[in-house]
Structure formats: structure tokens, C-alpha cells
Scaffold this motif. Structure first.
Motif, mmCIF file in Angstrom:
data_model
loop_
_atom_site.group_PDB
_atom_site.id
_atom_site.type_symbol
_atom_site.label_atom_id
_atom_site.label_comp_id
_atom_site.label_asym_id
_atom_site.label_seq_id
_atom_site.Cartn_x
_atom_site.Cartn_y
_atom_site.Cartn_z
ATOM 1 N N PHE A 372 24.008 120.072 67.589
ATOM 2 C CA PHE A 372 24.678 119.140 66.751
ATOM 3 C C PHE A 372 23.751 117.831 66.211
ATOM 4 N N ASP A 373 23.932 117.743 64.813
ATOM 5 C CA ASP A 373 22.902 116.609 64.351
ATOM 6 C C ASP A 373 23.368 115.201 64.638
ATOM 7 N N LEU A 374 22.506 114.520 65.547
ATOM 8 C CA LEU A 374 22.884 113.074 66.002
ATOM 9 C C LEU A 374 22.190 111.892 65.077
ATOM 10 N N LYS A 375 21.624 112.118 63.959
ATOM 11 C CA LYS A 375 20.883 111.382 63.366
ATOM 12 C C LYS A 375 21.732 110.018 63.010
ATOM 13 N N ARG A 376 22.685 110.316 62.691
ATOM 14 C CA ARG A 376 23.705 109.142 62.315
ATOM 15 C C ARG A 376 24.768 108.977 63.424
ATOM 16 N N PRO A 377 24.627 107.633 64.144
ATOM 17 C CA PRO A 377 25.548 107.281 65.178
ATOM 18 C C PRO A 377 26.955 107.214 64.915
ATOM 19 N N ALA A 378 27.641 107.695 65.757
ATOM 20 C CA ALA A 378 28.935 107.512 65.510
ATOM 21 C C ALA A 378 29.666 105.986 65.399
ATOM 22 N N ARG A 379 30.743 105.920 64.109
ATOM 23 C CA ARG A 379 30.842 104.443 63.734
ATOM 24 C C ARG A 379 32.291 104.174 64.781
ATOM 25 N N THR A 380 32.267 103.079 65.442
ATOM 26 C CA THR A 380 33.392 102.509 65.999
ATOM 27 C C THR A 380 34.311 101.798 65.377
ATOM 28 N N LYS A 381 35.440 101.591 65.580
ATOM 29 C CA LYS A 381 36.366 100.766 64.750
ATOM 30 C C LYS A 381 37.272 99.958 65.817
ATOM 31 N N ASP A 382 37.897 98.658 65.219
ATOM 32 C CA ASP A 382 38.642 97.717 65.864
ATOM 33 C C ASP A 382 40.044 98.692 65.894
ATOM 34 N N ILE A 383 40.895 98.648 66.798
ATOM 35 C CA ILE A 383 42.134 99.239 66.756
ATOM 36 C C ILE A 383 43.437 98.318 67.586
ATOM 37 N N TYR A 384 44.617 98.304 67.170
ATOM 38 C CA TYR A 384 45.609 97.649 67.743
ATOM 39 C C TYR A 384 46.583 98.872 68.219
ATOM 40 N N TYR A 385 46.630 99.352 69.324
ATOM 41 C CA TYR A 385 47.607 100.435 69.649
ATOM 42 C C TYR A 385 48.867 99.696 69.752
ATOM 43 N N ASP A 386 49.801 99.669 68.910
ATOM 44 C CA ASP A 386 51.169 98.739 68.928
ATOM 45 C C ASP A 386 51.884 99.689 69.948
ATOM 46 N N SER A 387 52.030 100.784 69.928
ATOM 47 C CA SER A 387 52.901 101.703 70.992
ATOM 48 C C SER A 387 52.636 101.162 72.425
ATOM 49 N N VAL A 388 51.552 100.925 72.921
ATOM 50 C CA VAL A 388 51.365 100.198 74.224
ATOM 51 C C VAL A 388 51.188 98.783 74.333
ATOM 52 N N GLY A 389 50.505 98.335 73.082
ATOM 53 C CA GLY A 389 50.050 96.852 73.063
ATOM 54 C C GLY A 389 48.620 96.811 73.483
ATOM 55 N N ILE A 390 47.677 97.563 73.025
ATOM 56 C CA ILE A 390 46.297 97.354 73.463
ATOM 57 C C ILE A 390 45.577 96.812 72.131
ATOM 58 N N LEU A 391 44.808 95.964 72.026
ATOM 59 C CA LEU A 391 43.924 95.577 71.159
ATOM 60 C C LEU A 391 42.521 95.898 71.529
ATOM 61 N N ILE A 392 41.674 96.470 70.723
ATOM 62 C CA ILE A 392 40.238 96.782 71.207
ATOM 63 C C ILE A 392 39.554 96.316 69.798
ATOM 64 N N ALA A 393 38.504 95.392 70.154
ATOM 65 C CA ALA A 393 37.506 94.638 69.067
ATOM 66 C C ALA A 393 36.229 94.564 69.678
ATOM 67 N N ARG A 394 35.019 94.717 68.775
ATOM 68 C CA ARG A 394 33.937 94.639 69.090
ATOM 69 C C ARG A 394 32.962 94.095 67.891
ATOM 70 N N ASP A 395 31.798 93.565 68.438
ATOM 71 C CA ASP A 395 30.735 93.120 67.509
ATOM 72 C C ASP A 395 29.442 93.635 67.890
ATOM 73 N N GLU A 396 28.254 93.274 67.532
ATOM 74 C CA GLU A 396 27.050 93.686 68.017
ATOM 75 C C GLU A 396 26.901 93.367 69.455
ATOM 76 N N LYS A 397 27.509 92.338 69.911
ATOM 77 C CA LYS A 397 27.190 91.983 71.587
ATOM 78 C C LYS A 397 28.490 92.060 72.532
ATOM 79 N N LEU A 398 29.481 91.501 71.835
ATOM 80 C CA LEU A 398 30.686 91.302 72.657
ATOM 81 C C LEU A 398 31.713 92.535 72.362
ATOM 82 N N PHE A 399 32.319 93.041 73.554
ATOM 83 C CA PHE A 399 33.585 93.696 73.345
ATOM 84 C C PHE A 399 34.790 92.990 73.986
#
Length: 605
Positions: A372-399
Motif C-alpha cells: 500500500f502506497d504510504l507516500k502521503r501521510p494520513a490526515r488527522t482531524k479534530d472532532i467532538y464526539y457528542d454522543s459520549v462527550g469526548i473532544l479531541i484536538a491537536r496541533d503540530e506539538k500538543l494533543f
């Protein structure tokens, strides 16, 4: 959804499934990557002199006597891993060298009085724990179902070879599956089956997947039984799917997602194989697609995942099943992520897995993942899972991960409002996870265990008692904001605590990307003191006390600046549990910060 499709499948359309290749299909087995073939043979050689010792009855009784699970389970699972390794080694080499040990393993497992674990050895509705298996009423738990899958898969892979040794081996296995899997599945009731308004969790797809494998592999069930199993499985899977929000979030964490969302995927695959792809349209349902990418969204860096409840911070790398789930749902990002993570895995043969089908699937998917071609890294995204109440966010350094929701999740911890922070892929503020399971873990004394308590999470507590469990002990979310520059959540948490301790507790977490994470706690305690707890892997170093009420702590590469501090103390927690030691090392640290006037602001940068 599942029931609707199943109702249209006639018995004439049902057939045995023939996934992947049998040992006699020499071309396909010899086409596996050479290093994989060598390692599979080596795994089998490690068990060539293995002794399938008797499982002592008193070890089964340990759980009902003193709550210990590990003494019995160590022997129980090792004999299953041994059998898997021997079978795959024979499939690769195909010279008969491993056959005698395979026969020993198959018959040894058939001779077990019960396939269920001692911790699961109870029947609804009484739920009284039994010290030993009731051989007259086979019980279907997670690993009874998985044992059925394993033995059916052994026969599928080595049917001709075992018949040359003795036709009674296949006969014995089919009889055991009929008695221990098919009949109890069709004629008994277990809570994981759903229905009757009973809440379901990961047990439902996990057990259903393995019952389907045990019964749908060649020669293990009649056409009529297949039809009844199909309809019952469809009903259970509908109940499971109904328990999820539209966003696809698993409230049990990534570790349990592997036994829930990914088992749902496998169940769909089996249903499609058995019905000429009648269930293929399910992969286009948005909830099914959202479930698929859950673990990718929760990934932090390397082997770390955001963890809440009983989930481990290092639940294992993503791999074959995530890759195939992404393939079925047309999610190239997920395929990219899973392939990349899988290539970092050192144990490519999955030798620690008790599930033979997973290992077979992995072997025949290995080359596809490598290509499988891995030349392009997978893009991650910020998300708020309202059903459970989980917020996920990141930048280049912090998660950042924030747990809102409530204290009634499956495998719940009292952790509403807690946060997890990593910097440069290293833990700053951690969620400890859970110790090795014991009888106490799933008893009325669960919240006596320290890892379950909010005073060992990154949140404010009052009066030293911490949060309470229950669906009404929840965050009331005021607002959530997610964009390219900022992630923010604000919530009211007072209902999570004892009513007499506090009138109000508002927590606002703001992630100013490229800069810092800011947490503002505003509390109105009644008579008790407000105390903020911060859990860290490394011992915080006090950089400066600054002006009155201000502290600065260094943790890994991060600096935590805290305002409104009355006093600050850090204690060492020596870890003695082997599971926690494997995840975190010998010790972690708990910093207790007593607040001025019930308020606090701290920054992580």
C-alpha cells in the motif's frame, strides 16, 4: 437494518463460508512473504514440546474464592495460543511435523469442562457466580464463543490432514460446537444477545462474530440452523448499532473498540460471505463509516491513544482489521493510517492473539498492506464526539483530549471533566487506565479501586470524596468550538459530586493552537476545600514559585503554569500491578493543588 436485510435472505441463499486458504492450497500459502512464513514456522517450533496440561479445577475456583483471574487465565489462554501457532506453522510448512501437537491441543480443549472464563461463569437473571462450569448447560461468554471459532477454524484449515490421522477428530469438534455453541446460542439467553431492553456493549459483536465463524465454517451447522443463527445475529447487531450515536464513538475506549467496532466489521464480513454479499450496502451507512475511523481519530502518536474508562493508553497498534474496514468503507485515510501503524509493529504474526481467524486474516493481508502506497501521510482531524462527550484536538506539538459525558459509561471511571495532554508525542497529563482485572473490578466495590476515582484524574475534587458514578452524574456542556485555530469546550460539572460539597463547578478548556492549552476552573464549594489533581508520568519539576499563588512545573517537554494556588504537593505512586507497570513503568506522580477561593487557571505549553 441488519434484521431487515436478514429477513430477505432465504435458506437457499445461505452457504458455508470459505475464507482465505486451507493448508492444502499450497500455492497461496507458499506465496506469503518469506519472512512471515519463517516467523510463523518459528512460532510453531516454540510450542513443539508444549505440554497441554490439565486445567486444575481449583484454579477455576480461584475467582469465586479470592477474586484472582490470572492464575487460571494464564494457562487457559496459553494453550489456545499454542494451538494457533502450531496450526499456522503446519499450514506454512505442510510436512506433518506439527500434527501430533495439534491433535493434542484440539482434544485438550474439547476435554475442558467449560470454555467460559471463571469470571463470566454465571447465568441470568440470578447472576450468582458458580465456582465450576455446569457441563449440562454450556455458557456462552466471550471466550467460549472464541474457542468455538478457533476449533472450527482448525478443522477448516486442516480437515484433510486431520482426517488422515483420525476422522473422529472432526466428529468430536463438530459435536462440541453443536453442544457448546449452536444449541445454547439458539435455545438459551445471554445478556450480550440484546433484546428485552437490556443494554449491550462490546460483548455483543465480539460474541456474535465468533458464533458466526464457529457455525458458518464448512460442516459445522445445517442450513436450517444457519438461517436461525443469521436472524438472531442480525437482531443482536441491530441492538448494538442502536447503542451507538451517529458519530460512531465507542465509550469503552480504543482497546475495547478492537473488540466492538472491529468485531462489528468482521460480523458484516462473515454475513456477506454466507449470503452472497447481501449485507454489502451496510458499509455505506454513515454510522458504520464513523465507527470505522474511531481509533484513527483517538490516536496521539506512536503507540499512544487517548484513553478513558478501562482503556489502556497503549492498546496495541492498528493494523489489518482497521485496514480492511477502511477498504470496505472507501476510507483511504484509514487505510493509510492502519498500514503505516502496522508497519511499525514488530510482531507481524500476531502470536499473542487467541483468535485463529484474526491470525489467518493477517497472514493473507500482509502483502497487500506492505504494497500500500504510504507516500502521503494520513490526515488527522479534530472532532467532538457528542454522543459520549469526548473532544479531541491537536496541533503540530500538543494533543488534547477532554472527557465530558457522564459517569455511566461501559467500563466506567468517575472521570467526567478530566483532560489528557501530550506534547511531542510524550505524556504530560495522563489517564492512568485500569489495573489487572479482578473480581473487585466488576463488583459493587469497583469504585474503591484508586484508578476509578476522580481524585486520581485531572480534575478538581471537593471534600476528598471525588465524583460519584451514575448516568445523572454528568457534564452539562455549554458550548463546543472547533476550527483551525481554536478548540474549546465549556461545561458545568457540579452534578458529578456529592450534593452537599458544591453548588457550582464550571470548567472551560481552550486550546489556542500553536500556543497553549488553557484550563479555567471556577468552583463554589460549600464547606469543603477545592483541590485540583494532576496525574503525570514524570515527576514535575518546580521551576519557580513566582508571585504569591503562582506555580510553574516542568513535565517532560512541557511547562504547566498554575494560578490561584494555596499549596502544592507531589506524591509518588509506586506501581505494583503488572499491567500498569507494562504501560507506565514503576511509578507515576500525583500533584495535589489546593486552590484559593475555589478557582484556578492553568496553562500547558
Amino acid at each position: 437494518m441488519f434484521k431487515e436485510i436478514a429477513s430477505k435472505v432465504t435458506v437457499e441463499r445461505l452457504r458455508d463460508i470459505t475464507p482465505y486458504h486451507r493448508a492444502k492450497d499450497r500455492f497461496e500459502w507458499e506465496e506469503l512473504p518469506e519472512d512471515l512464513r519463517k516467523q510463523l514456522i518459528k512460532d510453531g517450533e516454540d510450542y513443539i514440546d508444549f505440554i497441554f496440561v490439565v486445567l486444575p479445577a481449583v484454579r477455576y475456583m480461584d475467582f469465586s474464592r479470592d477474586g484472582n483471574r490470572s492464575r487460571f487465565e494464564a494457562v487457559y489462554f496459553e494453550r489456545r495460543r499454542a494451538l494457533n501457532a502450531l496450526v499456522l506453522a503446519e499450514c506454512v510448512e505442510h510436512e506433518g511435523r506439527f500434527m501430533e501437537q495439534i491433535i493434542n491441543g484440539v482434544i485438550a480443549i474439547c476435554e475442558e469442562s467449560g470454555w467460559q472464563l471463571p469470571a463470566h461463569n454465571n447465568y441470568p437473571p440470578q447472576d450468582d457466580l458458580l465456582g465450576l462450569p455446569n457441563t449440562k448447560r454450556p455458557l456462552l461468554d466471550l471466550f467460549a464463543c472464541e474457542t468455538g471459532e478457533q476449533l472450527a477454524a482448525v478443522i477448516y484449515l486442516l480437515d484433510d490432514e486431520l482426517n488422515q490421522e483420525s476422522p473422529l477428530i472432526r466428529k468430536r469438534v463438530s459435536e462440541e460446537i453443536e453442544t457448546r455453541i449452536i444449541q445454547p446460542y439458539l435455545n438459551d439467553y445471554f445478556r450480550w444477545m440484546g433484546g428485552k431492553g437490556v443494554p449491550v456493549n462490546n460483548w455483543t459483536p465480539w460474541c456474535t462474530q465468533n458464533v458466526l465463524l464457529a457455525s458458518m465454517l464448512p460442516g459445522m451447522s445445517t442450513s436450517l440452523q444457519k438461517e436461525m443463527i443469521l436472524k438472531k445475529a442480525a437482531s443482536s447487531l441491530d441492538d448494538f448499532l442502536d447503542s451507538y450515536g451517529e458519530d460512531g464513538c465507542c465509550n469503552e475506549g480504543v482497546g475495547y473498540f478492537r473488540a466492538s467496532g472491529l468485531c462489528l466489521f468482521q460480523a458484516i464480513e462473515i454475513l456477506n460471505m454466507a449470503t452472497d454479499d447481501s449485507f454489502e450496502s451496510i458499509y455505506q451507512v454513515s454510522k458504520i463509516k464513523n465507527i470505522a475511523e474511531y481509533s484513527m481519530n483517538m490516536h496521539i502518536a506512536d503507540s499512544f491513544y487517548a484513553n478513558f474508562s478501562d482503556c489502556s493508553p497503549t492498546p496495541g497498534r492498528s493494523g489489518v482489521r482497521e485496514f480492511l474496514y477502511g477498504k470496505r468503507t472507501g476510507n483511504q485515510e484509514l487505510m493509510q493510517f492502519a498500514a503505516d501503524d502496522h508497519r511499525k509493529e514488530t510482531e507481524i504474526t500476531m502470536k499473542a492473539s487467541e483468535n485463529l481467524y484474526y491470525r489467518l486474516q493477517a497472514a493473507f493481508t500482509e502483502q497487500e498492506i506492505r504494497d500500500f502506497d504510504l507516500k502521503r501521510p494520513a490526515r488527522t482531524k479534530d472532532i467532538y464526539y457528542d454522543s459520549v462527550g469526548i473532544l479531541i484536538a491537536r496541533d503540530e506539538k500538543l494533543f488534547l483530549a477532554v472527557k465530558a459525558g457522564c459517569n455511566d459509561d461501559s467500563h466506567n471511571h468517575n472521570d467526567t471533566g478530566s483532560i489528557t495532554v501530550y506534547k511531542n508525542g510524550k505524556p504530560v497529563l495522563i489517564d492512568v487506565g485500569v489495573e489487572t482485572y479482578s473480581r473487585k473490578t466488576f463488583s459493587e466495590k469497583r469504585y474503591e479501586i484508586w484508578t476509578m476515582q476522580s481524585i486520581y484524574h485531572n480534575v478538581v475534587n471537593f471534600g476528598g470524596t471525588g465524583q460519584l458514578p451514575g448516568r445523572d452524574r454528568k457534564a452539562v456542556v455549554d458550548h463546543v468550538m472547533l476550527n483551525d485555530k481554536t478548540a474549546e469546550i465549556s461545561m458545568e460539572l457540579s452534578s458529578c459530586y456529592l450534593k452537599g460539597d458544591i453548588d457550582r463547578y464550571t470548567r472551560t478548556v481552550t486550546f489556542d493552537k500553536g500556543n497553549q492549552i488553557k484550563v479555567v476552573d471556577q468552583c463554589s464549594p460549600k464547606e469543603s476545600e477545592a483541590v485540583l489533581t494532576l496525574m503525570t508520568l514524570k515527576k514535575p519539576e518546580v521551576l519557580s514559585n513566582g508571585d504569591s499563588g503562582k506555580k510553574q512545573l516542568a513535565v517532560n517537554d512541557s511547562v504547566i503554569s498554575i494560578k490561584d494556588v494555596k499549596s502544592l504537593d507531589t506524591e509518588t505512586i509506586d506501581l505494583v500491578d503488572p499491567k500498569l507497570q507494562a504501560e507506565w513503568g514503576d511509578r507515576i506522580y500525583r500533584t495535589v493543588i489546593r486552590l484559593k477561593d475555589g478557582r484556578c487557571t492553568f496553562y500547558v505549553e
